[in-house]
Design a protein around this motif. Sequence first.
Motif, PDB file in Angstrom:
ATOM      1  N   GLY A 229       0.652  -1.040  -0.153  1.00 49.78           N
ATOM      2  CA  GLY A 229       0.341   0.173  -0.023  1.00 49.78           C
ATOM      3  C   GLY A 229       0.636   1.764  -0.179  1.00 49.78           C
ATOM      4  N   GLN A 230       0.260   2.158  -0.385  1.00 48.50           N
ATOM      5  CA  GLN A 230       0.855   3.428   0.047  1.00 48.50           C
ATOM      6  C   GLN A 230       1.202   4.066   1.071  1.00 48.50           C
ATOM      7  N   TYR A 231       2.249   4.675   1.358  1.00 45.62           N
ATOM      8  CA  TYR A 231       2.620   5.361   2.603  1.00 45.62           C
ATOM      9  C   TYR A 231       1.897   6.491   2.179  1.00 45.62           C
ATOM     10  N   LEU A 232       1.403   7.133   3.976  1.00 48.72           N
ATOM     11  CA  LEU A 232       0.564   8.088   3.706  1.00 48.72           C
ATOM     12  C   LEU A 232       1.182   9.098   5.074  1.00 48.72           C
ATOM     13  N   GLN A 233       1.845  10.157   5.218  1.00 51.60           N
ATOM     14  CA  GLN A 233       2.749  10.161   6.261  1.00 51.60           C
ATOM     15  C   GLN A 233       1.292  11.040   6.865  1.00 51.60           C
ATOM     16  N   PRO A 234       1.505  10.644   8.599  1.00 56.57           N
ATOM     17  CA  PRO A 234       0.114  11.571   8.782  1.00 56.57           C
ATOM     18  C   PRO A 234      -0.232  12.428   9.818  1.00 56.57           C
ATOM     19  N   THR A 235       1.039  13.001   9.933  1.00 60.14           N
ATOM     20  CA  THR A 235       1.279  14.362  10.485  1.00 60.14           C
ATOM     21  C   THR A 235       2.305  14.761  10.361  1.00 60.14           C
ATOM     22  N   ARG A 236       2.743  15.852  10.290  1.00 56.91           N
ATOM     23  CA  ARG A 236       4.035  16.528   9.802  1.00 56.91           C
ATOM     24  C   ARG A 236       5.432  16.670  10.573  1.00 56.91           C
ATOM     25  N   ARG A 237       5.448  15.988  11.430  1.00 54.84           N
ATOM     26  CA  ARG A 237       5.960  15.602  12.120  1.00 54.84           C
ATOM     27  C   ARG A 237       6.317  14.262  11.688  1.00 54.84           C
ATOM     28  N   HIS A 238       6.090  13.504  11.016  1.00 53.24           N
ATOM     29  CA  HIS A 238       6.353  12.134  10.718  1.00 53.24           C
ATOM     30  C   HIS A 238       7.052  11.980   9.263  1.00 53.24           C
ATOM     31  N   TYR A 239       7.765  10.779   8.947  1.00 56.27           N
ATOM     32  CA  TYR A 239       8.407  10.972   7.895  1.00 56.27           C
ATOM     33  C   TYR A 239       7.664  11.803   6.526  1.00 56.27           C
ATOM     34  N   PRO A 240       8.449  11.851   5.501  1.00 54.87           N
ATOM     35  CA  PRO A 240       7.935  12.393   4.248  1.00 54.87           C
ATOM     36  C   PRO A 240       7.416  11.296   3.748  1.00 54.87           C
ATOM     37  N   VAL A 241       6.291  12.020   3.080  1.00 54.26           N
ATOM     38  CA  VAL A 241       6.035  10.803   1.165  1.00 54.26           C
ATOM     39  C   VAL A 241       7.069  11.209   0.193  1.00 54.26           C
ATOM     40  N   ALA A 242       7.980  10.435   0.078  1.00 54.19           N
ATOM     41  CA  ALA A 242       8.536  10.925  -0.984  1.00 54.19           C
ATOM     42  C   ALA A 242       7.944  10.785  -2.438  1.00 54.19           C
ATOM     43  N   GLU A 243       7.325   9.850  -2.599  1.00 56.48           N
ATOM     44  CA  GLU A 243       6.678   9.582  -3.733  1.00 56.48           C
ATOM     45  C   GLU A 243       4.825   8.883  -3.835  1.00 56.48           C
ATOM     46  N   TYR A 244       3.848   9.166  -4.618  1.00 56.21           N
ATOM     47  CA  TYR A 244       2.719   8.762  -4.151  1.00 56.21           C
ATOM     48  C   TYR A 244       2.761   8.432  -6.250  1.00 56.21           C
ATOM     49  N   ILE A 245       3.032   6.727  -5.497  1.00 55.36           N
ATOM     50  CA  ILE A 245       3.043   5.306  -6.656  1.00 55.36           C
ATOM     51  C   ILE A 245       1.877   5.532  -7.450  1.00 55.36           C
ATOM     52  N   THR A 246       1.761   4.980  -8.401  1.00 55.47           N
ATOM     53  CA  THR A 246       1.087   5.305  -9.284  1.00 55.47           C
ATOM     54  C   THR A 246      -0.291   4.231  -9.058  1.00 55.47           C
ATOM     55  N   PRO A 247      -1.476   4.084  -9.937  1.00 53.78           N
ATOM     56  CA  PRO A 247      -2.073   2.717  -9.682  1.00 53.78           C
ATOM     57  C   PRO A 247      -1.470   1.848 -10.766  1.00 53.78           C
ATOM     58  N   LYS A 248      -1.317   2.148 -11.678  1.00 57.48           N
ATOM     59  CA  LYS A 248      -0.435   0.907 -12.616  1.00 57.48           C
ATOM     60  C   LYS A 248       0.956   0.709 -12.137  1.00 57.48           C
ATOM     61  N   GLN A 249       1.344   1.375 -11.357  1.00 52.24           N
ATOM     62  CA  GLN A 249       2.920   0.626 -10.761  1.00 52.24           C
ATOM     63  C   GLN A 249       2.336  -0.416  -9.818  1.00 52.24           C
ATOM     64  N   PHE A 250       0.906  -0.430  -9.046  1.00 53.81           N
ATOM     65  CA  PHE A 250       0.930  -1.076  -8.131  1.00 53.81           C
ATOM     66  C   PHE A 250       0.168  -2.286  -8.679  1.00 53.81           C
ATOM     67  N   ASP A 251      -0.700  -2.220  -9.682  1.00 53.66           N
ATOM     68  CA  ASP A 251      -0.761  -3.655 -10.763  1.00 53.66           C
ATOM     69  C   ASP A 251       0.555  -4.262 -11.290  1.00 53.66           C
ATOM     70  N   ASN A 252       1.202  -3.516 -11.807  1.00 53.01           N
ATOM     71  CA  ASN A 252       2.878  -4.320 -12.334  1.00 53.01           C
ATOM     72  C   ASN A 252       3.520  -5.134 -10.808  1.00 53.01           C
ATOM     73  N   TYR A 253       3.186  -4.505  -9.604  1.00 53.12           N
ATOM     74  CA  TYR A 253       3.538  -5.049  -8.105  1.00 53.12           C
ATOM     75  C   TYR A 253       2.774  -6.732  -8.019  1.00 53.12           C
ATOM     76  N   LYS A 254       1.527  -6.096  -8.377  1.00 60.34           N
ATOM     77  CA  LYS A 254       1.266  -7.369  -8.155  1.00 60.34           C
ATOM     78  C   LYS A 254       1.401  -8.486  -8.924  1.00 60.34           C
TER      79      LYS A 254
END
Length: 284
Positions: A229-254
């Motif tokens: 699944g996609q990492y979602l940053q809970p708050t500003r003090r947490h580790y930042p999101v580097a990239e939002y992975i596309t649905p196509k790439q998720f399909d590729n991973y599957k």
Amino acid sequence: MTDRVRKPEWLKINIAANNRYTETKRIVESHCLHTICSSGRCPNLGECWGKGTATFMIGGNICTRSCKFCNTQTGRPLPLDKNEPQNVARSVALMKLSHAVITSVDRDDLPDLGASHWAETISQVKASNPDITIEVLIPDFQGKEELINQVIKVRPDIISHNMETVKRISPVVRSAARYETSLKVIRCIAESGLTAKSDIMVGLGETPDEVEKLMDDLQKAGCRILTIGQYLQPTRRHYPVAEYITPKQFDNYKEIGLQKGFSQVESGPLVRSSYHAEKYIINK
């Protein structure tokens, strides 16, 4: 300051409450239960509670670890609630669940790291709900096999332990857990004959090659089910999101995961380790 990555349209969700959502919320609150759904700010809370499903979190709601991706409260936990196993079992019955998912905070403060509390909770749920199937998402128990085996001994249907991320990023975002220790936990589960499952987040800065290497490591350890699944940053003090992975790439991973030999791969932006967990039982 680094600019925040803008959230794409495919991650926008509509949380709508219905009667089942309200009843699930009432049961959780009236029995003083904790759920990872709320403490982890899961994006699927509305959907799952609306269907009468929830992932119970035992051992309290304060974790002894402080992972940079996790929204669960960190600090000194309260003593274990001796009534919690019975309360969880009763709530499972009230919700009329056919499949229950249970997880916990890390309890590194306890002599057995919470293993006996885990075993008692699973036993109580089974005793009160003899026809139910159970999936558990366990901590690493510091890699101590005698503690992992306490959970294995009571025979839940699926035991999951999350790798969370690729080997390179693991020490950056996990406060105490180690990549090799997590693989050891998966291996211990698989060697017991039970179904081993794991989950990873993407969007932390990993490369596709690193994800594939992680898949290979999990395969060698005996993992059969993988969720991504996609990492979602809970708050500003947490580790930042580097990239939002596309649905196509998720399909590729599957597709890649299934080709590598996993029996089930759930891969998508809003997928979490317990999302649609009941369907893994059917195909396990």
